[in-house]
Scaffold this active site. Structure first.
Site, PDB file in Angstrom:
ATOM      1  N   THR A  38       2.052   3.582  -2.554  1.00  0.00           N
ATOM      2  CA  THR A  38       1.438   4.543  -3.061  1.00  0.00           C
ATOM      3  C   THR A  38       0.329   5.083  -2.483  1.00  0.00           C
ATOM      4  OG1 THR A  38       2.069   2.634  -4.984  1.00  0.00           O
ATOM      5  CG2 THR A  38       0.838   4.918  -5.215  1.00  0.00           C
ATOM      6  N   HIS A  56      12.437   0.560   1.547  1.00  0.00           N
ATOM      7  CA  HIS A  56      11.792  -0.300   1.549  1.00  0.00           C
ATOM      8  C   HIS A  56      12.932  -1.002   2.994  1.00  0.00           C
ATOM      9  CE1 HIS A  56       8.570  -0.467  -0.843  1.00  0.00           C
ATOM     10  NE2 HIS A  56       9.109  -0.742  -2.426  1.00  0.00           N
ATOM     11  N   ARG A  66      -3.765  -1.244  -9.567  1.00  0.00           N
ATOM     12  CA  ARG A  66      -3.668  -2.111 -10.150  1.00  0.00           C
ATOM     13  C   ARG A  66      -5.110  -2.907  -9.577  1.00  0.00           C
ATOM     14  NH1 ARG A  66      -4.494  -7.804  -9.793  1.00  0.00           N
ATOM     15  NH2 ARG A  66      -4.183  -8.076  -7.002  1.00  0.00           N
ATOM     16  N   LYS A  67      -5.394  -3.217  -8.029  1.00  0.00           N
ATOM     17  CA  LYS A  67      -6.974  -3.295  -7.560  1.00  0.00           C
ATOM     18  C   LYS A  67      -6.995  -2.390  -6.014  1.00  0.00           C
ATOM     19  CE  LYS A  67      -8.701  -7.557  -9.083  1.00  0.00           C
ATOM     20  NZ  LYS A  67      -9.357  -9.089  -8.404  1.00  0.00           N
ATOM     21  N   GLY A  68      -5.859  -2.310  -5.311  1.00  0.00           N
ATOM     22  CA  GLY A  68      -6.229  -1.719  -3.785  1.00  0.00           C
ATOM     23  C   GLY A  68      -7.378  -2.884  -2.911  1.00  0.00           C
ATOM     24  N   GLY A  87       1.008  -1.054  -0.516  1.00  0.00           N
ATOM     25  CA  GLY A  87       0.477   0.151  -0.003  1.00  0.00           C
ATOM     26  C   GLY A  87       0.363   1.242  -0.227  1.00  0.00           C
ATOM     27  N   TYR A 110      -2.018  -2.129   6.700  1.00  0.00           N
ATOM     28  CA  TYR A 110      -3.194  -1.405   5.527  1.00  0.00           C
ATOM     29  C   TYR A 110      -4.541  -2.077   5.863  1.00  0.00           C
ATOM     30  CZ  TYR A 110      -4.431  -1.680   0.362  1.00  0.00           C
ATOM     31  OH  TYR A 110      -5.161  -1.405  -0.387  1.00  0.00           O
TER      32      TYR A 110
END
Length: 336
Positions: free
Chosen positions: A83, A144, A299-301, A81, A233
């Site tokens: 972005t 990261h 993409r989907k989140g 998550g 998230y």
């Protein structure tokens, strides 16, 4: 699984190996390596797995980055998550400089990864010693890197670390899709879900083992709650206002009563929503300065997409691994 595609394009900077230093090449020759998620190989450096070019960026970052007490660094394992939280962090920390109702808000014309750049993946891959003169305070950065591999100046300063964790099932599915989309564009092949799942369960994932990464920050968040905040998230998805307010308190820029009454919290969440960001022109057609297409980050989140891919055996295997690795930590995941 192998998929053919004509004339693969020039790969993003994190996959380019033509300009590796001799020092880095020598180091790579003695490091453990496994099949790569995106490139040919992934190497184990300081206990985590990453690509050859990124190792060069990590070394430069560790040697040269000088943290400031006012810095805010977002930390994630890939595909947790990042972005979304970059956009929330940018809107939150810069809301005086860039009012959230501004029609020309930077988030409407730039990708969140350009607004909150990675240390080892962007700044220290571009240059051995980046120029930070254009950054205003607080500097918003991301990484990261596991806690133990952060530059010493980050660990020893007042720099605040915002850690985002996502359940391992959705993290794996998102990482598999993302790495395959990059591979297809730049290499022309994809990796099967079974092969990459086995590697993930062995701890061989980008910046993994997954559990080592999150446990390092989980422990620090309990030891130093003013330095490290540990976000989930799924909790942000379930209680976005509560978690955004919690983040604002941690960053010492809480929302005023006037901001609450004017709908600032709601507008930040709306602007930074997957639906809004994924439909912006910059994120459907643009590219990052490092070479990746912006759209691959959207993409989907969703929470629970793993259900479309996991077999019962996969769930049981990963449950067993995670249970063993997190034993006694008090950390639990939400599977919605």
């Amino acid at each position: 699984m192998t998929t053919s595609q004509a004339s693969p394009q020039i790969p993003p900077k994190c996959l380019q190996e033509h300009d590796l230093s001799e020092e880095c090449k020598e180091l790579l020759s003695i490091l453990p390596k496994e099949k790569g998620w995106i490139g040919s190989y992934i190497y184990n450096y300081q206990g985590f797995w990453t690509s050859s070019k990124i190792i060069q960026g990590v070394i430069a970052c560790q040697q040269h980055f000088q943290a400031q007490d006012s810095d805010i660094i977002l930390v994630t394992t890939p595909k947790s998550g990042t972005t979304w939280l970059k956009s929330l962090l940018f809107a939150l920390a810069n809301r005086m400089k860039h009012p959230i109702f501004d029609q020309n808000h930077p988030l409407l014309v730039k990708n969140p990864h350009d607004l909150v750049p990675y240390l080892e993946l962007k700044l220290y891959i571009d240059e051995q010693v980046p120029n930070f003169s254009s950054f205003t305070s607080p500097r918003l950065l991301s990484t990261h890197l596991p806690y133990a591999s952060l530059p010493k100046s980050v660990q020893e300063s007042g720099t605040k670390l915002v850690y985002l964790c996502r359940n391992p099932r959705d993290t794996f599915i998102s990482m598999w899709h993302f790495s395959n989309s990059i591979r297809l564009d730049y290499i022309g092949t994809t990796n099967s879900i079974d092969e990459m799942f086995d590697l993930f369960c062995k701890g061989v994932s980008i910046y993994g083992p997954f559990w080592n990464h999150l446990l390092g920050y989980w422990k620090k968040s309990t030891e130093k709650p003013n330095k490290v905040i540990f976000l989930m998230y799924e909790e942000i998805k379930q209680q976005p206002k509560i978690q955004l307010r919690r983040l604002a308190e941690f960053l010492e820029c809480p929302f005023s009563i006037e901001e609450e009454n004017c709908g600032v919290v709601d507008e930040i969440l709306r602007m930074c929503s997957f639906e809004n960001l994924s439909n912006l022109e910059v994120n459907t057609n643009g590219k990052l300065s490092t070479g990746e297409k912006n759209k691959v980050f959207f993409r989907k989140g969703e929470v629970g997409d793993w259900k479309n891919y996991f077999t019962i055996e996969m769930s049981e295997k990963l449950n067993h691994v995670i249970e063993q690795q997190l034993q006694g930590s008090g950390l639990r995941f939400l599977y919605i």
